[in-house]
Design a protein around this motif. Structure first.
Motif, short mmCIF file in Angstrom:
data_model
loop_
_atom_site.label_atom_id
_atom_site.label_comp_id
_atom_site.label_asym_id
_atom_site.label_seq_id
_atom_site.Cartn_x
_atom_site.Cartn_y
_atom_site.Cartn_z
N VAL A 1 116.73 -48.68 -43.04
CA VAL A 1 117.74 -47.78 -43.61
C VAL A 1 119.15 -48.38 -43.56
O VAL A 1 120.00 -48.06 -44.39
N ARG A 2 119.40 -49.27 -42.61
CA ARG A 2 120.73 -49.88 -42.53
C ARG A 2 120.97 -50.78 -43.74
O ARG A 2 122.08 -50.83 -44.28
N LEU A 3 119.93 -51.47 -44.19
CA LEU A 3 120.05 -52.31 -45.37
C LEU A 3 120.14 -51.46 -46.64
O LEU A 3 120.84 -51.83 -47.60
N PHE A 4 119.44 -50.33 -46.66
CA PHE A 4 119.60 -49.41 -47.79
C PHE A 4 121.03 -48.88 -47.85
O PHE A 4 121.61 -48.75 -48.93
N GLN A 5 121.59 -48.59 -46.69
CA GLN A 5 122.95 -48.05 -46.66
C GLN A 5 123.95 -49.06 -47.21
O GLN A 5 124.81 -48.73 -48.03
N SER A 6 123.85 -50.32 -46.76
CA SER A 6 124.79 -51.33 -47.24
C SER A 6 124.59 -51.61 -48.72
O SER A 6 125.56 -51.77 -49.47
N ALA A 7 123.33 -51.66 -49.17
CA ALA A 7 123.04 -51.96 -50.57
C ALA A 7 123.50 -50.84 -51.49
O ALA A 7 124.14 -51.07 -52.52
N ARG A 8 123.17 -49.61 -51.13
CA ARG A 8 123.54 -48.49 -52.00
C ARG A 8 125.05 -48.31 -52.05
O ARG A 8 125.63 -48.03 -53.11
N SER B 1 120.37 -62.23 -46.99
CA SER B 1 120.68 -62.53 -48.38
C SER B 1 121.02 -61.27 -49.16
O SER B 1 120.79 -60.15 -48.69
N GLU B 2 121.55 -61.49 -50.36
CA GLU B 2 121.86 -60.38 -51.26
C GLU B 2 121.62 -60.81 -52.71
O GLU B 2 122.05 -61.89 -53.13
N ASN B 3 120.92 -59.98 -53.45
CA ASN B 3 120.82 -60.10 -54.91
C ASN B 3 121.54 -58.92 -55.53
O ASN B 3 121.40 -57.79 -55.04
N VAL C 1 114.27 -55.19 -45.74
CA VAL C 1 114.92 -55.07 -47.05
C VAL C 1 115.50 -53.67 -47.23
O VAL C 1 115.01 -52.69 -46.66
N GLY C 2 116.54 -53.61 -48.04
CA GLY C 2 117.10 -52.34 -48.47
C GLY C 2 117.61 -52.50 -49.89
O GLY C 2 118.22 -53.52 -50.23
N ILE C 3 117.33 -51.52 -50.73
CA ILE C 3 117.73 -51.56 -52.14
C ILE C 3 118.72 -50.44 -52.41
O ILE C 3 118.57 -49.32 -51.92
N GLY C 4 119.73 -50.74 -53.20
CA GLY C 4 120.68 -49.72 -53.61
C GLY C 4 120.84 -49.68 -55.11
O GLY C 4 121.09 -50.71 -55.74
N TYR C 5 120.63 -48.50 -55.70
CA TYR C 5 120.81 -48.33 -57.15
C TYR C 5 121.85 -47.26 -57.40
O TYR C 5 121.89 -46.23 -56.70
N TRP D 1 122.64 -52.61 -59.34
CA TRP D 1 121.58 -52.84 -58.36
C TRP D 1 122.06 -53.81 -57.28
O TRP D 1 122.71 -54.81 -57.58
N THR D 2 121.69 -53.52 -56.03
CA THR D 2 121.94 -54.43 -54.92
C THR D 2 120.69 -54.47 -54.06
O THR D 2 120.10 -53.43 -53.76
N ALA D 3 120.29 -55.68 -53.68
CA ALA D 3 119.16 -55.87 -52.76
C ALA D 3 119.65 -56.65 -51.56
O ALA D 3 120.13 -57.77 -51.71
N ASN D 4 119.56 -56.07 -50.38
CA ASN D 4 119.96 -56.73 -49.14
C ASN D 4 118.73 -57.03 -48.31
O ASN D 4 117.85 -56.17 -48.14
N MET D 5 118.64 -58.25 -47.78
CA MET D 5 117.54 -58.62 -46.91
C MET D 5 118.08 -59.13 -45.58
O MET D 5 119.19 -59.66 -45.50
#
Length: 312
Positions: A66-73, A109-111, A144-148, A160-164
């Motif tokens: 959830v921490r990666l989802f938070q940063s990505a979103r 990483s980040e996409n 992983v965390g994804i943010g849309y 879109w952001t993907a944090n790993m």
């Protein structure tokens, strides 16, 4: 119009077409605890597509954190709201700093991408780019965390952001049940009709939980509205908020399930209600949590609320 951008340790590459992707890879330091986050269906689909690509390459799946989802979103929302596209936020914050600030200790990483209108299209675009593909198939990544985010009026609309991450510690998993409460407006006056909608999704194993739906009145008192085990959630009619009766029901939830109740609760403001802010809430808690008349923080699986102002 679409855009993708990739950054790694050495450089940033921007593709000067309708497509932009970005990637970054590294390791960083420690951070603090994260906020409660529930991945959306689209964000979960991107994780599933990532893991399918990794399975095809013989790699272990990434675990949601959830921490990666938070940063990505947060980054996707910031790009959409402020109409820009970059790994670096407008305040100068870098991707690894955002991840650490969300409480995740080891960014990897980040996409990022913009303009892609579905999970499948953005993952396909990332996989078609060697740098983004390398991040997705990074054997050292564990979480992983994804943010849309979508923002009307912005250049790309879809962001879109993907944090790993590569932390060796245990991931902070999303709650197994996610709930959302919303209203047709945030302020009302006499004779206006308020409608409250609810959504609940179970992504975990079958379980028994208590669901509490209610409102905190302007004076700070909380009153509860009916839930019903057979109907999952039941519409309640009340002549005046001061007469609502506390009630909670224990629900047996099968996995997965999705309950979406539009206009779950309707109320016409008569004008006799106290002026002020009414906070409607939907809380999923462990069974028996209401036994002492309160729902303690440690009992809560997930909660959502919406604040509505009544001005006669």
């Amino acid at each position: 119009m679409k855009k993708m951008c990739r950054r790694n340790r050495a450089k940033v590459r921007l593709r000067p077409s309708a497509l932009v992707l970005a990637i970054v890879s590294l390791a960083a330091g420690l951070g603090s605890a994260s906020a409660q986050i529930c991945p959306t269906a689209w964000e979960r689909e991107v994780v599933a597509l990532y893991n399918q690509e990794r399975a095809d390459a013989g790699l272990s799946p990434l675990v949601m954190d959830v921490r990666l989802f938070q940063s990505a979103r947060g980054h996707s929302q910031d790009m959409g709201t402020n109409n820009y596209f970059s790994h670096v936020s407008l305040d100068g914050t870098t991707f690894d700093e955002r991840i650490v600030a969300a409480g995740y200790p080891s960014p990897r990483s980040e996409n990022i991408a913009a303009g892609y209108s579905s999970p499948a299209s953005v993952v396909a675009a990332w996989m078609a780019s060697s740098g983004h593909r390398a991040n997705i198939l990074d054997s050292t990544a564990k979480h992983v965390g994804i943010g849309y985010a979508n923002q009307s009026g912005s250049t790309y609309y879809h962001y879109w952001t993907a944090n790993m991450g590569q932390s060796s510690g245990s991931p902070q998993l999303p709650p197994p049940i996610c709930v959302t409460v919303s209203s047709n407006a945030l302020s009302f006056s006499t004779s206006d009709t308020m409608s409250v909608s609810l959504q609940a999704e179970n992504f975990g194993d079958s379980s028994t939980v208590d669901i509490y739906f209610g409102v905190v009145l302007p004076n700070g008192n909380a009153v509860y509205l009916i839930t019903n085990a057979a109907l999952k959630m039941k519409r309640v009619n009340a002549s005046n908020v001061s007469n609502w009766t506390p009630l909670a029901a224990s629900l047996n939830l099968s996995s997965p399930f999705n309950v979406n109740k539009a206009n779950f609760f309707s109320y016409v403001w008569a004008g006799s209600e106290p002026a002020g802010v009414y906070t409607f809430f939907l809380t999923v808690a462990v069974p028996g949590s209401f036994a002492d008349g309160t729902v303690d923080a440690g009992d809560i699986i997930h909660s959502s609320n919406v604040a509505i102002t009544f001005a006669p």
